[in-house]
Design a protein around this motif. Structure first.
Motif, PDB file in Angstrom:
ATOM      1  N   GLY A 175       0.802  -1.212   0.000  1.00 52.67           N
ATOM      2  CA  GLY A 175       0.000   0.000   0.000  1.00 52.67           C
ATOM      3  C   GLY A 175       0.839   1.268   0.000  1.00 52.67           C
ATOM      4  O   GLY A 175       0.322   2.349  -0.255  1.00 52.67           O
ATOM      5  N   LEU A 176       2.130   1.134   0.281  1.00 54.70           N
ATOM      6  CA  LEU A 176       3.041   2.266   0.347  1.00 54.70           C
ATOM      7  C   LEU A 176       4.227   2.019  -0.576  1.00 54.70           C
ATOM      8  O   LEU A 176       4.561   0.867  -0.893  1.00 54.70           O
ATOM      9  N   VAL A 177       4.886   3.080  -1.001  1.00 53.15           N
ATOM     10  CA  VAL A 177       6.013   2.949  -1.922  1.00 53.15           C
ATOM     11  C   VAL A 177       7.095   2.009  -1.389  1.00 53.15           C
ATOM     12  O   VAL A 177       7.561   1.119  -2.122  1.00 53.15           O
ATOM     13  N   GLY A 183      17.999   0.548  -4.559  1.00 59.62           N
ATOM     14  CA  GLY A 183      17.868  -0.229  -3.338  1.00 59.62           C
ATOM     15  C   GLY A 183      17.467   0.599  -2.141  1.00 59.62           C
ATOM     16  O   GLY A 183      17.444   1.837  -2.189  1.00 59.62           O
ATOM     17  N   PRO A 184      17.149  -0.086  -1.019  1.00 59.22           N
ATOM     18  CA  PRO A 184      16.698   0.595   0.199  1.00 59.22           C
ATOM     19  C   PRO A 184      17.823   1.403   0.839  1.00 59.22           C
ATOM     20  O   PRO A 184      18.993   1.195   0.519  1.00 59.22           O
ATOM     21  N   PRO A 185      17.432   2.322   1.751  1.00 62.05           N
ATOM     22  CA  PRO A 185      16.070   2.556   2.253  1.00 62.05           C
ATOM     23  C   PRO A 185      15.220   3.331   1.247  1.00 62.05           C
ATOM     24  O   PRO A 185      15.729   4.190   0.525  1.00 62.05           O
ATOM     25  N   PHE A 186      13.932   3.001   1.217  1.00 63.44           N
ATOM     26  CA  PHE A 186      13.005   3.647   0.305  1.00 63.44           C
ATOM     27  C   PHE A 186      12.162   4.674   1.062  1.00 63.44           C
ATOM     28  O   PHE A 186      11.707   4.408   2.175  1.00 63.44           O
ATOM     29  N   ARG A 187      11.945   5.808   0.442  1.00 65.97           N
ATOM     30  CA  ARG A 187      11.127   6.847   1.052  1.00 65.97           C
ATOM     31  C   ARG A 187       9.677   6.748   0.569  1.00 65.97           C
ATOM     32  O   ARG A 187       9.394   6.140  -0.452  1.00 65.97           O
ATOM     33  N   GLY A 188       8.774   7.386   1.327  1.00 67.78           N
ATOM     34  CA  GLY A 188       7.367   7.371   0.980  1.00 67.78           C
ATOM     35  C   GLY A 188       7.021   8.405  -0.081  1.00 67.78           C
ATOM     36  O   GLY A 188       7.832   9.262  -0.450  1.00 67.78           O
ATOM     37  N   LEU A 189       5.783   8.347  -0.542  1.00 60.02           N
ATOM     38  CA  LEU A 189       5.351   9.192  -1.644  1.00 60.02           C
ATOM     39  C   LEU A 189       5.392  10.677  -1.289  1.00 60.02           C
ATOM     40  O   LEU A 189       5.758  11.504  -2.125  1.00 60.02           O
ATOM     41  N   GLN A 190       5.031  11.036  -0.060  1.00 60.58           N
ATOM     42  CA  GLN A 190       5.023  12.455   0.286  1.00 60.58           C
ATOM     43  C   GLN A 190       6.409  13.058   0.172  1.00 60.58           C
ATOM     44  O   GLN A 190       6.581  14.167  -0.356  1.00 60.58           O
ATOM     45  N   GLU A 191       7.413  12.336   0.643  1.00 59.39           N
ATOM     46  CA  GLU A 191       8.786  12.822   0.535  1.00 59.39           C
ATOM     47  C   GLU A 191       9.253  12.867  -0.911  1.00 59.39           C
ATOM     48  O   GLU A 191       9.873  13.841  -1.352  1.00 59.39           O
ATOM     49  N   LEU A 192       8.943  11.840  -1.669  1.00 57.72           N
ATOM     50  CA  LEU A 192       9.388  11.772  -3.062  1.00 57.72           C
ATOM     51  C   LEU A 192       8.763  12.872  -3.914  1.00 57.72           C
ATOM     52  O   LEU A 192       9.440  13.507  -4.726  1.00 57.72           O
ATOM     53  N   THR A 193       7.465  13.095  -3.719  1.00 59.21           N
ATOM     54  CA  THR A 193       6.810  14.114  -4.530  1.00 59.21           C
ATOM     55  C   THR A 193       7.224  15.524  -4.097  1.00 59.21           C
ATOM     56  O   THR A 193       7.332  16.426  -4.935  1.00 59.21           O
ATOM     57  N   ALA A 194       7.455  15.720  -2.806  1.00 58.87           N
ATOM     58  CA  ALA A 194       7.908  17.030  -2.351  1.00 58.87           C
ATOM     59  C   ALA A 194       9.255  17.375  -2.963  1.00 58.87           C
ATOM     60  O   ALA A 194       9.498  18.521  -3.376  1.00 58.87           O
TER      61      ALA A 194
END
Length: 271
Positions: free
Chosen positions: A43-45, A155-166
């Motif tokens: 459900g999350l990136v 590779g990880p760590p992977f960030r969430g959508l809010q951080e990526l889009t910001a």
């Protein structure tokens, strides 16, 4: 809005879930149209990028906070055939709810910053980086084609959508971003509005050809203040006119996008 039985929908299908729009409740109805074993569990990136690539492309149904990044993880034919539906919310109400969620949820990108300011909206908006993170999230989700495939390779760590889009929004012309988000909405097979949730759910069930009787389900709506243990129900009514104006300023694109979504909703409902 257009109607189609599940058998008429070509896989893959994607519920582009925008945070704090009542999407979890919306998704419980949509899930009735798709077998659980054919549904992507992420459900999350970070969850999506942690799945093996062959598994990602094997699913018929996706629902999550992936923005426009999902197509980059699918073979070209699947990406081009992707059927998208989504749900939007009044931008000011959505961002207030987002602040509440950051305050109570340690897993969110802004939790520490919001807790340090004790959930005070004015204090949060006074910090440029927090304000940037809270700005125009619906437009960013629908207008920024993130390359998640490249991030998966890194590779990880992977960030969430809010951080990526910001981060991605810093280098994008705002008007071009809004135009792209409107184009995405125009191509969506179905859109709903949180402010007309019951009506949206009825349309969703009809479009998917699934049964739905009675009031729409309500999921993920509890909100508690971790400091007091009491309900944290900060709303528009609790804020000054100046604060509301500031929220409108940083969500100028989202307001224009929501107006566009409302016109689309009305036009498709009348068709």
């Amino acid at each position: 809005m257009p109607s189609a039985a599940p058998s008429a929908l070509k896989a893959p299908v994607y519920f582009l879930h925008i945070n704090k729009t009542a999407g979890t409740s919306f998704a419980t109805v949509a899930q009735r149209a798709f077998p659980v074993e054919r549904t992507c569990p992420a459900g999350l990136v970070p969850e999506l990028l942690s799945l093996p690539a062959p598994r990602i492309k094997s699913y018929d149904y996706f629902r999550g906070h992936f923005g426009l990044g999902l197509p980059s993880l699918l073979p070209r034919g699947q990406a081009e055939a992707l059927t998208i539906f989504t749900l939007l919310r009044d931008p000011v109400d959505r961002v207030i709810s987002q602040i509440n969620a950051h305050f109570r949820n340690p897993g969110t990108a802004l939790h520490k910053a919001v807790v340090e300011r004790r959930g005070d909206v004015n204090a949060c908006l006074a910090e440029p980086e927090i304000a940037h993170m809270l700005a125009d999230y619906q437009t960013r989700s629908l207008g920024l084609p993130l390359d998640l495939a490249a991030l998966k390779i890194q590779g990880p760590p992977f960030r969430g959508l809010q951080e990526l889009t910001a981060e991605a929004a810093r280098d994008v012309d705002p008007e071009a971003l809004l135009a792209r988000a409107k184009q995405t909405l125009d191509r969506c097979a179905m859109i709903g509005l949180a402010e007309r949730f019951d009506e949206s759910v009825r349309w969703l069930a009809r479009w998917l050809g699934v049964p739905h009787d009675g009031p729409a389900p309500r999921r993920n709506v509890s909100a508690f203040n971790p400091d007091t243990g009491k309900p944290n129900a900060l709303s528009r009514a609790d804020l000054s006119a100046a604060t509301i104006h500031r929220l409108e300023e940083i969500n100028r694109l989202d307001i224009a996008l929501y107006e566009h979504a409302t016109r689309l909703f009305e036009a498709r409902r009348a068709a």
